[in-house]
Design a protein around this motif. Structure first.
Motif, PDB file in Angstrom:
ATOM      1  N   GLU A  22       0.843  -1.197   0.000  1.00 52.20           N
ATOM      2  CA  GLU A  22       0.000   0.000   0.000  1.00 52.20           C
ATOM      3  C   GLU A  22       0.875   1.243   0.000  1.00 52.20           C
ATOM      4  N   LEU A  23       0.552   2.182  -0.891  1.00 50.59           N
ATOM      5  CA  LEU A  23       1.255   3.453  -0.996  1.00 50.59           C
ATOM      6  C   LEU A  23       0.237   4.582  -0.877  1.00 50.59           C
ATOM      7  N   ASP A  24       0.733   5.804  -0.764  1.00 50.40           N
ATOM      8  CA  ASP A  24      -0.190   6.943  -0.830  1.00 50.40           C
ATOM      9  C   ASP A  24       0.233   7.870  -1.958  1.00 50.40           C
ATOM     10  N   LEU A  25      -0.611   8.841  -2.275  1.00 49.95           N
ATOM     11  CA  LEU A  25      -0.370   9.697  -3.431  1.00 49.95           C
ATOM     12  C   LEU A  25       0.950  10.440  -3.349  1.00 49.95           C
ATOM     13  N   GLY A  26       1.390  10.723  -2.146  1.00 52.56           N
ATOM     14  CA  GLY A  26       2.665  11.417  -1.977  1.00 52.56           C
ATOM     15  C   GLY A  26       3.864  10.602  -2.427  1.00 52.56           C
ATOM     16  N   ASP A  27       3.691   9.295  -2.562  1.00 54.18           N
ATOM     17  CA  ASP A  27       4.784   8.447  -3.033  1.00 54.18           C
ATOM     18  C   ASP A  27       4.970   8.512  -4.540  1.00 54.18           C
ATOM     19  N   LEU A  28       3.962   8.975  -5.271  1.00 55.27           N
ATOM     20  CA  LEU A  28       4.024   8.965  -6.725  1.00 55.27           C
ATOM     21  C   LEU A  28       5.052   9.967  -7.248  1.00 55.27           C
ATOM     22  N   PRO A  29       5.651   9.683  -8.395  1.00 59.02           N
ATOM     23  CA  PRO A  29       6.615  10.613  -8.983  1.00 59.02           C
ATOM     24  C   PRO A  29       5.930  11.848  -9.546  1.00 59.02           C
ATOM     25  N   GLU A  30       6.729  12.783 -10.029  1.00 53.06           N
ATOM     26  CA  GLU A  30       6.187  14.017 -10.589  1.00 53.06           C
ATOM     27  C   GLU A  30       5.503  13.747 -11.925  1.00 53.06           C
ATOM     28  N   HIS A  59      16.096   3.266 -10.436  1.00 53.78           N
ATOM     29  CA  HIS A  59      16.064   3.505  -8.988  1.00 53.78           C
ATOM     30  C   HIS A  59      15.060   2.562  -8.328  1.00 53.78           C
ATOM     31  N   TYR A  60      15.404   2.107  -7.147  1.00 50.61           N
ATOM     32  CA  TYR A  60      14.515   1.289  -6.317  1.00 50.61           C
ATOM     33  C   TYR A  60      14.162   2.060  -5.061  1.00 50.61           C
ATOM     34  N   PRO A  61      12.986   1.817  -4.449  1.00 52.89           N
ATOM     35  CA  PRO A  61      11.916   0.921  -4.904  1.00 52.89           C
ATOM     36  C   PRO A  61      11.290   1.409  -6.206  1.00 52.89           C
ATOM     37  N   ALA A  96      12.125   3.677 -16.304  1.00 47.65           N
ATOM     38  CA  ALA A  96      12.751   4.807 -15.624  1.00 47.65           C
ATOM     39  C   ALA A  96      11.741   5.600 -14.789  1.00 47.65           C
ATOM     40  N   HIS A  97      10.467   5.421 -15.042  1.00 42.30           N
ATOM     41  CA  HIS A  97       9.400   6.146 -14.348  1.00 42.30           C
ATOM     42  C   HIS A  97       8.399   5.124 -13.843  1.00 42.30           C
ATOM     43  N   TRP A  98       7.840   5.346 -12.659  1.00 39.82           N
ATOM     44  CA  TRP A  98       6.857   4.401 -12.118  1.00 39.82           C
ATOM     45  C   TRP A  98       5.722   4.184 -13.115  1.00 39.82           C
ATOM     46  N   GLY A  99       5.267   2.909 -13.177  1.00 39.06           N
ATOM     47  CA  GLY A  99       4.332   2.541 -14.212  1.00 39.06           C
ATOM     48  C   GLY A  99       2.963   2.091 -13.751  1.00 39.06           C
ATOM     49  N   GLN A 103      -2.763   0.945  -8.675  1.00 34.36           N
ATOM     50  CA  GLN A 103      -4.098   1.524  -8.821  1.00 34.36           C
ATOM     51  C   GLN A 103      -4.059   3.015  -9.131  1.00 34.36           C
ATOM     52  N   LYS A 104      -2.897   3.643  -8.971  1.00 29.66           N
ATOM     53  CA  LYS A 104      -2.733   5.057  -9.310  1.00 29.66           C
ATOM     54  C   LYS A 104      -1.403   5.227 -10.042  1.00 29.66           C
ATOM     55  N   ALA A 105      -1.374   6.188 -10.967  1.00 32.00           N
ATOM     56  CA  ALA A 105      -0.135   6.543 -11.661  1.00 32.00           C
ATOM     57  C   ALA A 105      -0.126   8.042 -11.900  1.00 32.00           C
ATOM     58  N   ARG A 106       1.054   8.626 -11.813  1.00 24.47           N
ATOM     59  CA  ARG A 106       1.201  10.054 -12.142  1.00 24.47           C
ATOM     60  C   ARG A 106       2.233  10.164 -13.255  1.00 24.47           C
ATOM     61  N   VAL A 107       1.831  10.779 -14.384  1.00 21.88           N
ATOM     62  CA  VAL A 107       2.662  10.768 -15.581  1.00 21.88           C
ATOM     63  C   VAL A 107       2.610  12.126 -16.274  1.00 21.88           C
ATOM     64  N   ARG A 108       3.486  12.300 -17.248  1.00 18.92           N
ATOM     65  CA  ARG A 108       3.458  13.513 -18.062  1.00 18.92           C
ATOM     66  C   ARG A 108       2.303  13.441 -19.048  1.00 18.92           C
ATOM     67  N   ALA A 109       1.670  14.577 -19.283  1.00 21.17           N
ATOM     68  CA  ALA A 109       0.542  14.623 -20.206  1.00 21.17           C
ATOM     69  C   ALA A 109       0.962  14.235 -21.628  1.00 21.17           C
ATOM     70  N   ASP A 110       2.193  14.562 -22.012  1.00 19.74           N
ATOM     71  CA  ASP A 110       2.671  14.247 -23.353  1.00 19.74           C
ATOM     72  C   ASP A 110       2.703  12.747 -23.624  1.00 19.74           C
ATOM     73  N   TRP A 111       2.731  11.936 -22.586  1.00 20.88           N
ATOM     74  CA  TRP A 111       2.827  10.490 -22.767  1.00 20.88           C
ATOM     75  C   TRP A 111       1.469   9.832 -23.010  1.00 20.88           C
ATOM     76  N   LEU A 112       0.392  10.546 -22.765  1.00 25.27           N
ATOM     77  CA  LEU A 112      -0.945   9.961 -22.839  1.00 25.27           C
ATOM     78  C   LEU A 112      -1.556  10.098 -24.235  1.00 25.27           C
ATOM     79  N   VAL A 113      -2.486   9.190 -24.525  1.00 24.12           N
ATOM     80  CA  VAL A 113      -3.303   9.257 -25.730  1.00 24.12           C
ATOM     81  C   VAL A 113      -4.750   9.053 -25.291  1.00 24.12           C
ATOM     82  N   PRO A 114      -5.685   9.848 -25.820  1.00 21.79           N
ATOM     83  CA  PRO A 114      -7.096   9.593 -25.494  1.00 21.79           C
ATOM     84  C   PRO A 114      -7.502   8.191 -25.935  1.00 21.79           C
TER      85      PRO A 114
END
Length: 330
Positions: A22-30, A59-61, A96-99, A103-114
């Motif tokens: 279990e993680l919380d939102l504060g653990d997610l990358p930028e 990087h780990y974890p 290189a970035h959490w995937g 149940q939650k992910a925080r990513v760059r908008a440029d990486w997404l597709v509708p």
């Protein structure tokens, strides 16, 4: 709080371990967009990241998962708003970035597709990077002249993720598909995807001294590389193309330039990780249009986050067939 598959590495032994935590939102990358993940999937890279790392994890974890599909929960980018359905493949997410094995992910908008019309998030992950790559390969062959009605199109590594989707797409758009596999027990599965015939891997596994053989294939999606790719190049019809998508049989290419010079054969490299946005949208639109959903469903192996450590080891051993779809909320 949310659940995620977390891979950690012991500093002394260098050994990795993977477990659902279990993680919380504060653990997610930028990142500009937070996604409530609904489904992810399993690829060979995921197996490396879940297990030994394969040099991919910086990087780990770490939270692996190179694919994800879900609903935007929060966004600092005007292109996406809460409630939007999105899909993400590539961009070294899950490496290189959490995937997406969370149940939650925080990513760059440029990486997404509708998410394209005609697909839901589960179907998008049945496609995933493997199916996206397959469609990129098909589009590249078409851009270089492949049309239905000619000689058969060869698909190597056909029982794997890329090969399965390529077989289904090519058959659906009117091509005669010859599917190569080293697993004879997969013949019924491949014919169910639309393969007209199954070619035993042994028939193409060895190089021959002749740089050219009979013109046999109007196109090829090759997931194997190595000696098989070298052999196939000498069997292509005049002006035909091979789309290279993998190296399951090795990175070396023991070939000659003769097929390129005397038959005008094209060897097309397919990269799914850094594809530009417009071509990503084009590929996903084609997937929604040209991949039969019943055949897609036949490829699906359902799983949960807790199944991933075992599945990661299996995919590295070549024991996974079709497309594993991870319901991260199950």
């Amino acid at each position: 709080m949310f659940k995620a598959l977390v891979v950690d590495k012991d500093a002394e032994s260098g050994k990795t371990s993977a477990a659902v935590r279990e993680l919380d939102l504060g653990d997610l990358p930028e990142g500009e967009v937070t996604v409530a993940v609904e489904y992810s999937t399993l690829n060979y890279k995921d197996g490396l990241c879940i297990g030994p790392g394969g040099g991919l994890v910086r990087h780990y974890p770490h939270v692996p998962g190179i694919d994800l599909a879900g609903t935007v929960e929060a966004s600092d980018d005007p292109r996406y708003a809460p409630g939007d359905k999105v899909v993400l493949t590539g961009w070294r997410v899950g490496e290189a970035h959490w995937g997406g094995h969370a149940q939650k992910a925080r990513v760059r908008a440029d990486w997404l597709v509708p998410l394209p019309e005609g697909l839901d998030t589960r179907a998008a992950m049945a496609v995933g990077t493997a199916g996206f790559t397959a469609m990129l390969a098909v589009m590249a062959l078409e851009d270089h002249g492949l049309v239905p009605g000619g000689a058969p199109v060869l698909v190597t590594g056909a029982a794997g993720g890329v090969g399965s989707v390529a077989t289904a797409i090519l058959s659906a758009i009117g091509h005669e598909v010859a599917a190569v596999t080293g697993r004879p027990e997969q013949e019924a599965y491949l014919k169910g995807l639309g393969a007209a015939r199954v070619v035993p891997r042994a028939e193409l596994a060895e190089t021959v001294k002749r740089p050219l053989e009979s013109e046999t294939w109007s196109g090829c999606v090759d997931a194997v590389g190595g000696a098989m790719l070298a052999r196939v190049l000498g069997q292509m019809c005049y002006g035909a193309s091979v789309a290279a998508v993998g190296l399951a049989g090795g990175a070396a290419l023991p070939a000659t330039v003769v097929p390129f010079l005397l038959r005008g054969v094209n060897l097309l490299g397919i990269d799914s990780v850094m594809q530009p946005y417009d071509n990503r949208v084009r590929a996903w639109t084609r997937v929604a249009r040209d991949l039969p959903m019943d055949r897609l469903e036949a490829m699906v192996v359902p799983a949960t986050l807790s199944d991933l450590p075992g599945l990661g080891a299996e995919i590295l051993r070549g024991q996974v067939k079709g497309r594993v779809v991870i319901d991260v909320n199950a």
